[in-house]
Design a protein around this motif. Structure first.
Motif, PDB file in Angstrom:
ATOM      1  N   LEU A 128      29.034  47.242-107.886  1.00 12.41           N
ATOM      2  CA  LEU A 128      29.244  46.222-109.129  1.00 12.41           C
ATOM      3  C   LEU A 128      30.322  45.278-108.821  1.00 12.41           C
ATOM      4  N   ARG A 129      31.265  45.298-108.040  1.00  8.54           N
ATOM      5  CA  ARG A 129      32.336  44.341-107.967  1.00  8.54           C
ATOM      6  C   ARG A 129      31.822  43.111-107.538  1.00  8.54           C
ATOM      7  N   GLU A 130      30.942  43.423-106.435  1.00  3.47           N
ATOM      8  CA  GLU A 130      30.215  42.305-105.454  1.00  3.47           C
ATOM      9  C   GLU A 130      29.263  41.556-106.395  1.00  3.47           C
ATOM     10  N   HIS A 131      28.738  42.244-107.264  1.00  2.00           N
ATOM     11  CA  HIS A 131      27.718  41.767-108.059  1.00  2.00           C
ATOM     12  C   HIS A 131      28.559  40.732-109.344  1.00  2.00           C
ATOM     13  N   CYS A 132      29.733  41.137-109.866  1.00  9.46           N
ATOM     14  CA  CYS A 132      30.728  40.645-110.577  1.00  9.46           C
ATOM     15  C   CYS A 132      31.111  39.273-109.887  1.00  9.46           C
ATOM     16  N   ARG A 133      31.281  39.363-108.863  1.00  9.91           N
ATOM     17  CA  ARG A 133      31.908  37.911-107.852  1.00  9.91           C
ATOM     18  C   ARG A 133      30.852  37.019-107.844  1.00  9.91           C
ATOM     19  N   ARG A 134      29.519  37.413-107.532  1.00 17.29           N
ATOM     20  CA  ARG A 134      28.329  36.535-107.540  1.00 17.29           C
ATOM     21  C   ARG A 134      28.455  35.825-108.812  1.00 17.29           C
TER      22      ARG A 134
ATOM     23  N   THR B 173      31.826  60.348-104.713  1.00 19.18           N
ATOM     24  CA  THR B 173      30.982  59.895-103.711  1.00 19.18           C
ATOM     25  C   THR B 173      29.566  58.860-104.208  1.00 19.18           C
ATOM     26  N   PHE B 174      29.169  59.296-105.366  1.00 13.05           N
ATOM     27  CA  PHE B 174      28.215  58.704-106.006  1.00 13.05           C
ATOM     28  C   PHE B 174      28.766  57.304-106.594  1.00 13.05           C
ATOM     29  N   LEU B 175      29.975  57.399-107.245  1.00 10.62           N
ATOM     30  CA  LEU B 175      30.574  56.419-107.986  1.00 10.62           C
ATOM     31  C   LEU B 175      31.254  55.304-107.296  1.00 10.62           C
ATOM     32  N   LEU B 176      31.692  55.798-106.057  1.00  8.29           N
ATOM     33  CA  LEU B 176      32.414  54.635-105.279  1.00  8.29           C
ATOM     34  C   LEU B 176      31.728  53.602-104.751  1.00  8.29           C
ATOM     35  N   PRO B 177      30.423  53.595-103.982  1.00  6.64           N
ATOM     36  CA  PRO B 177      29.365  52.634-103.632  1.00  6.64           C
ATOM     37  C   PRO B 177      28.977  52.012-104.833  1.00  6.64           C
ATOM     38  N   CYS B 178      28.643  52.604-106.010  1.00  4.57           N
ATOM     39  CA  CYS B 178      28.330  51.800-107.178  1.00  4.57           C
ATOM     40  C   CYS B 178      29.521  50.747-107.760  1.00  4.57           C
ATOM     41  N   LYS B 179      30.780  51.354-107.595  1.00  7.42           N
ATOM     42  CA  LYS B 179      31.917  50.402-108.078  1.00  7.42           C
ATOM     43  C   LYS B 179      31.900  49.167-107.018  1.00  7.42           C
ATOM     44  N   LYS B 180      31.543  49.593-105.732  1.00  9.81           N
ATOM     45  CA  LYS B 180      31.767  48.498-104.746  1.00  9.81           C
ATOM     46  C   LYS B 180      30.695  47.278-104.958  1.00  9.81           C
TER      47      LYS B 180
ATOM     48  N   ALA C 109      19.180  42.613-106.965  1.00 13.60           N
ATOM     49  CA  ALA C 109      18.716  43.093-108.382  1.00 13.60           C
ATOM     50  C   ALA C 109      18.501  44.597-108.343  1.00 13.60           C
ATOM     51  N   HIS C 110      18.835  45.263-109.312  1.00 13.56           N
ATOM     52  CA  HIS C 110      18.468  46.692-109.240  1.00 13.56           C
ATOM     53  C   HIS C 110      17.584  47.067-110.514  1.00 13.56           C
TER      54      HIS C 110
END
Length: 151
Positions: free
Chosen positions: A123-129, A114-121, A150-151
């Motif tokens: 992170l993917r968005e950030h990598c695309r940007r 539950t914690f990692l899935l939103p983080c993964k999402k 930015a976090h």
């Protein structure tokens, strides 16, 4: 007393042999009376009484031993049943503990996912940007928002 036991064992051997002959001859003749030679082998009445008392004492001791052995066996059976019950109870507790551990692991896995899935999402968005910025392309063309968080 020792000579009495020795005499008894010799008497037994003689009686067995002579008794066998007497039974064989008695069966043939129909006469079961004691032969004259046996009169010398029979114990005097006083010795016979002592021997009978000793046999009765040994029989009482044997009965007492049997009762004591049976009591010991019953105690062992009770202890065995008690140990089996305790073992079954411990096995049940161990099974419940394993189940709880598996449930706890499942709960922990769910929380981690539950914690990692939103983080993964994110992170993917950030990598695309970042890829868009690196390649100099518009992020809207790739279908991702252009805003970088930015976090």
């Amino acid at each position: 007393m020792e000579p009495l036991y020795q005499a008894v064992s010799i008497l037994t051997k003689v009686n067995t042999f002579q008794g066998k002959k007497m039974v064989e001859s008695g069966l043939q003749s129909g006469d079961f009376s004691l032969p004259q030679s046996w009169a010398s082998c029979i114990l005097p009445p006083a010795d016979l009484e002592i021997l009978q008392q000793k046999v009765a004492g040994v029989q009482r001791e044997l009965e007492d031993f049997k009762k004591e052995a049976l009591r010991a066996i019953h105690c062992l059976e009770d202890a065995f049943c008690e140990m089996n019950g305790a073992l079954a109870q411990q096995e049940g507790q161990a099974a419940r503990m394993r189940l709880r551990e598996e449930e706890d692991r499942g709960i922990v896995r769910s929380k981690v996912l539950t914690f990692l899935l939103p983080c993964k999402k994110q992170l993917r968005e950030h990598c695309r940007r970042l890829e868009c910025l690196l390649l100099g392309q518009s992020c809207e063309a790739l279908g991702t928002p252009g805003k970088i968080q930015a976090h």
